[in-house]
Design an enzyme around this catalytic site. Structure first.
Site, mmCIF file in Angstrom:
data_model
loop_
_atom_site.group_PDB
_atom_site.id
_atom_site.type_symbol
_atom_site.label_atom_id
_atom_site.label_comp_id
_atom_site.label_asym_id
_atom_site.label_seq_id
_atom_site.Cartn_x
_atom_site.Cartn_y
_atom_site.Cartn_z
ATOM 1 N N GLU A 284 0.706 -1.408 -0.087
ATOM 2 C CA GLU A 284 0.042 -0.079 0.083
ATOM 3 C C GLU A 284 0.845 1.226 -0.066
ATOM 4 O OE1 GLU A 284 -4.223 0.137 1.728
ATOM 5 O OE2 GLU A 284 -2.962 0.976 3.382
ATOM 6 N N GLU A 287 2.313 1.710 -3.452
ATOM 7 C CA GLU A 287 1.316 2.453 -4.103
ATOM 8 C C GLU A 287 0.847 3.919 -3.886
ATOM 9 O OE1 GLU A 287 -3.533 1.393 -5.257
ATOM 10 O OE2 GLU A 287 -2.454 0.344 -3.861
ATOM 11 N N CYS A 310 -7.881 -1.664 4.210
ATOM 12 C CA CYS A 310 -7.360 -2.810 5.184
ATOM 13 C C CYS A 310 -8.806 -3.557 5.891
ATOM 14 C CB CYS A 310 -6.486 -2.459 6.514
ATOM 15 S SG CYS A 310 -4.760 -2.139 5.740
ATOM 16 N N SER A 330 -6.919 2.050 -2.427
ATOM 17 C CA SER A 330 -5.804 1.143 -2.614
ATOM 18 C C SER A 330 -6.352 -0.214 -3.103
ATOM 19 C CB SER A 330 -4.697 1.058 -1.468
ATOM 20 O OG SER A 330 -3.975 -0.156 -1.579
ATOM 21 N N LYS A 369 -14.460 -9.833 8.686
ATOM 22 C CA LYS A 369 -13.694 -10.727 8.291
ATOM 23 C C LYS A 369 -14.228 -11.967 7.819
ATOM 24 C CE LYS A 369 -9.758 -7.953 8.717
ATOM 25 N NZ LYS A 369 -9.169 -7.584 7.459
ATOM 26 N N GLU A 372 -15.407 -11.357 4.538
ATOM 27 C CA GLU A 372 -14.309 -11.158 3.416
ATOM 28 C C GLU A 372 -13.723 -12.349 2.967
ATOM 29 O OE1 GLU A 372 -10.505 -8.173 3.481
ATOM 30 O OE2 GLU A 372 -10.655 -9.723 5.281
ATOM 31 N N GLU A 377 -13.162 -13.809 -5.096
ATOM 32 C CA GLU A 377 -11.744 -13.219 -5.459
ATOM 33 C C GLU A 377 -10.722 -13.632 -4.380
ATOM 34 O OE1 GLU A 377 -13.386 -9.466 -3.757
ATOM 35 O OE2 GLU A 377 -14.244 -11.158 -5.026
ATOM 36 N N CYS A 514 -10.374 -1.347 14.956
ATOM 37 C CA CYS A 514 -10.692 -2.687 15.104
ATOM 38 C C CYS A 514 -10.695 -3.021 16.719
ATOM 39 C CB CYS A 514 -9.365 -3.488 14.408
ATOM 40 S SG CYS A 514 -8.967 -3.466 12.966
#
Length: 591
Positions: A284, A287, A310, A330, A369, A372, A377, A514
């Site tokens: 990141e 980038e 994230c 990102s 999560k 996710e 993908e 978090c």
């Protein structure tokens, strides 16, 4: 602050003007029971009580009992909280609520941690005096959250969190009377709605109407299977909160004990997601520097600000609500998914384990999560990079179920090579931590100078939206930070309207980041608990020998042996992702 004098049960108190009876009572140590009310002052949001009527009190001069949560104190008010009339009324109301509630407490996910169950015990309810038809609804299971509306008591805490705090708009009250229910529009399933799976609704639900999807039993089966190599990664925020489930004060770091417990549970290898957080900074950060360099050289096509990626709850949020801006964040995957991708390629090869025989388990503070890991993908030929996700609460339950005496454990170290990390990685768990970690590395790469003072105090704190300008040796870099999706919306709307001057923005879906995730031990809106957890992460950062991601020797070796360089073709294939337009989901508009 102006104060007024009131009496509660013939005792004199002085309380701030404008407070409700419930707030006033709490401030002076008087307990008034309630089910629908929740403390949201720290979120700058007012939760409108919906009438559970458990908190009723007598007020001298008024004929009827009044709800303490919705009645403002007046000068000289005389309040009676413990009369027989009040106690009988509360008990009757609770019995009526229980008459439309399942009685499967022994096998309920919230058994022992249910507000309704605790209140029934406190009020001494041992019989069902009211019997009648019970509401029944279809159970809704998504990748992260389970809805069992048979157990909903209509408090609407979840509605307030979803609509007022997070501004997601996935839940509202629909239908009327006995058929009223909290649900997405047209009673669709969560996965068909605009839900981001942030889990803040689960965190405030007083019963088991909303719970996380529990993967514990499946993980246990794999731990017992000798043909599988089961590895586990632990997110940075978990170590600052797990101890609360075992009687430790909020903010007590239990990193070593947590690692020891996971080894006692039978995991073959115990790794640290912080390793992947360092890897995230490399990708990141590279980038970000690429975009900044091109922008400073006059390239008008560069998309700025770069948004951190994230947090899966935040990613889902912009895919639903701001799909026209999906080329701004990102493309770097989250640390969880980077870890899984490296574990099932680089690590699997080192261990001589087939991909399908390696089971990757994550311990996360976040329910998103779970969602996710299920995204298409993030799998290869149907085999996911991360197989299962357990929340902090689930890990605590698993440790207790295994009969492990957590407090007596001798601290253990993470395994290598994916257990070594920097101080920059551990602060990923708090709002402002990701961007501070990125700045530590980006500054040195951009300026070619050594950064001697690594703490960026101007990026820290708990204000909902923060901004700061960091001097990259003569080049000002403007940074924005937001936590809570409602605050993220404000920054995104500025970008959409062309009013943003930021170069980079960190966004986290949950209040506090978090540390306040939907899978953490419940903090009930207490900002002091979040602050204690935040302080713990900064303390672990400070204790680290290595405090910059690019100085992590395991990360350096990973690039030398396997990835080549940050943002290389191989790194991009394994560590980056794409975003999708999900705006076709139906949104609920607020009245």
């Amino acid at each position: 602050m102006d104060t007024i004098n009131i009496k509660i049960d013939n005792k004199n108190f002085q309380v701030p003007k404008g407070t409700t009876i419930l707030e006033a009572a709490k401030s002076v140590g008087v307990k008034i029971p309630t089910l629908c009310h929740m403390h949201l002052h720290d979120l700058n949001v007012t939760h409108k009580p919906t009438g559970c009527r458990i908190c009723v009190v007598e007020v001298e001069g008024r004929k009827n009992l009044v709800p303490a949560c919705a009645t403002e104190c007046t000068p000289g008010m005389k309040i009676k909280n413990q009369t027989i009339r009040v106690l009988n009324s509360r008990k009757t109301v609770l019995e009526l609520i229980l008459s439309d509630h399942p009685s499967d407490c022994l096998i309920c996910p919230k058994n022992g941690d249910c507000d309704l169950q605790s209140m029934a015990q406190e009020m001494g309810i041992r019989h069902y005096y009211y019997k009648g038809e019970q509401s029944t609804y279809i159970k809704d299971r998504s990748a992260a959250i389970k809805r069992d509306m048979d157990k909903c008591i209509g408090c609407k805490r979840c509605v307030t969190m979803c609509n007022e705090v997070q501004t997601v708009g996935a839940l509202s009250s629909i239908n009327r009377g006995f058929m009223s229910v909290v649900a997405p529009a047209f009673q669709m399933d969560l996965e068909e709605s605009v839900c981001t799976y942030c889990g803040q609704c689960v965190a405030v639900c007083p019963t088991a109407a909303l719970t996380e999807i529990d993967h514990t039993k499946t993980v246990i089966r794999h731990l017992a299977d000798p043909s599988k190599t089961v590895i586990v990664q632990t997110a940075p925020a978990v170590r600052a909160a797990l101890g609360e489930e075992f009687g430790y004060d909020p903010g007590t770091l239990v990193t070593g004990k947590m690692t020891a417990a996971l080894k006692d549970l039978g995991f073959n290898y115990v790794f640290d997601t912080d390793f992947a957080a360092d890897l995230t900074i490399m990708e990141e950060g590279t980038e970000l520097l690429d975009r900044l360099t091109r922008h400073l050289n006059g390239d008008k096509t560069v998309k700025l600000p770069l948004l951190t990626s994230c947090c899966p709850g935040w990613v889902s949020f912009f895919e639903h609500h701001f799909p026209d801006m999906k080329d701004i964040p990102s493309t770097a995957r989250s640390p969880q998914q980077m870890f899984g991708a490296i574990a099932k390629t680089y690590l699997a090869d080192k261990l001589g384990v087939k991909r399908e025989d390696m089971i990757v388990v994550s311990i996360m503070p976040c329910l998103a999560k779970k969602y996710e890991r299920s995204r298409d993908e993030f799998s290869t030929d149907g085999n996911p990079d991360v197989d299962f996700v357990l929340s902090t609460r689930e890990l605590a339950r698993l440790v207790k179920q295994a009969g492990i005496d957590f407090k007596s454990l001798e601290p253990a170290e993470f395994d290598h090579p994916m257990g070594e990390s920097s101080g920059a990685a551990v602060i990923f768990g708090t709002t402002g931590g990701v961007i501070e970690a990125a700045v530590r590395t980006a500054y040195e790469v951009f300026t070619k100078e050594k950064l001697h003072k690594v703490e960026f105090q101007q990026l820290r704190g708990m204000d909902w939206i923060r901004e700061s300008t960091i001097d990259f040796n003569g080049t000002p870099i403007k940074i924005g930070i937001a936590h809570g999706l409602g605050n993220a919306r404000k920054l995104l709307e500025e970008i959409r309207d062309g009013k943003s001057e930021y170069h980079a923005i960190e966004i986290m879906a949950c209040p506090g980041g978090c540390i306040g995730g939907g899978g953490q031990p419940l903090h009930h809106g207490d900002s002091n608990i979040l602050l204690a957890r935040q302080k713990a992460l900064y303390a672990e950062d400070k204790s680290k020998v290595i405090r910059k991601s690019h100085e992590n020797p395991s990360i350096i070796k990973l690039y030398d042996d396997f990835l080549g360089a940050p943002n290389s073709e191989k790194a991009h294939h394994l560590l980056h992702t794409n975003y999708f337009d999900k705006s076709n989901h139906i949104e609920i508009t607020k009245e």
